[in-house]
Design a protein around this motif. Structure first.
Motif, short mmCIF file in Angstrom:
data_model
loop_
_atom_site.label_atom_id
_atom_site.label_comp_id
_atom_site.label_asym_id
_atom_site.label_seq_id
_atom_site.Cartn_x
_atom_site.Cartn_y
_atom_site.Cartn_z
N THR A 61 0.83 -1.21 0.00
CA THR A 61 0.00 0.00 0.00
C THR A 61 0.87 1.26 0.00
O THR A 61 0.49 2.26 -0.58
CB THR A 61 -0.97 0.03 1.19
N ALA A 68 -2.39 4.45 3.42
CA ALA A 68 -3.48 4.02 4.29
C ALA A 68 -2.95 2.93 5.22
O ALA A 68 -2.69 1.82 4.79
CB ALA A 68 -4.64 3.51 3.46
N LEU A 69 -2.75 3.27 6.47
CA LEU A 69 -2.07 2.38 7.40
C LEU A 69 -2.83 1.11 7.71
O LEU A 69 -2.23 0.07 7.96
CB LEU A 69 -1.77 3.14 8.70
N LYS A 70 -4.14 1.16 7.72
CA LYS A 70 -4.92 0.00 8.18
C LYS A 70 -5.51 -0.83 7.05
O LYS A 70 -6.28 -1.73 7.31
CB LYS A 70 -6.02 0.46 9.13
N LEU A 71 -5.17 -0.54 5.81
CA LEU A 71 -5.72 -1.31 4.69
C LEU A 71 -4.86 -2.54 4.45
O LEU A 71 -3.67 -2.45 4.27
CB LEU A 71 -5.77 -0.46 3.42
N ARG A 72 -5.50 -3.70 4.48
CA ARG A 72 -4.81 -4.95 4.20
C ARG A 72 -5.54 -5.64 3.05
O ARG A 72 -6.72 -5.94 3.16
CB ARG A 72 -4.80 -5.84 5.42
#
Length: 66
Positions: A11, A23-27
């Motif tokens: 990301t 976007a830190l929390k997008l997996r």
């Protein structure tokens, strides 16, 4: 045309490529199959942002209400 894709970039790499904040929390899992979360970059009023949305084409009778 296939309705799945393979995502090999992180990301952070995608954020740099498309000029958005990472976007830190997008997996995202790869490959992305229909009905699973897929990563998109959306532009609104000149601002770009990364989001996870349900990936794939709508299926009449299942994903689209009449």
């Amino acid at each position: 045309m296939a309705n799945l894709y393979r995502l090999e970039a992180s990301t952070d790499e995608l954020a740099l490529q498309f000029g958005v904040e990472p976007a830190l929390k997008l997996r995202v899992h790869s490959p992305v199959r229909p009905g699973e979360p897929g990563l998109i970059v959306r532009g609104v009023s000149g601002q770009r942002s990364m989001h996870l949305l349900k990936w794939g084409f709508p299926r009449p009778g299942r994903d689209v209400e009449p």
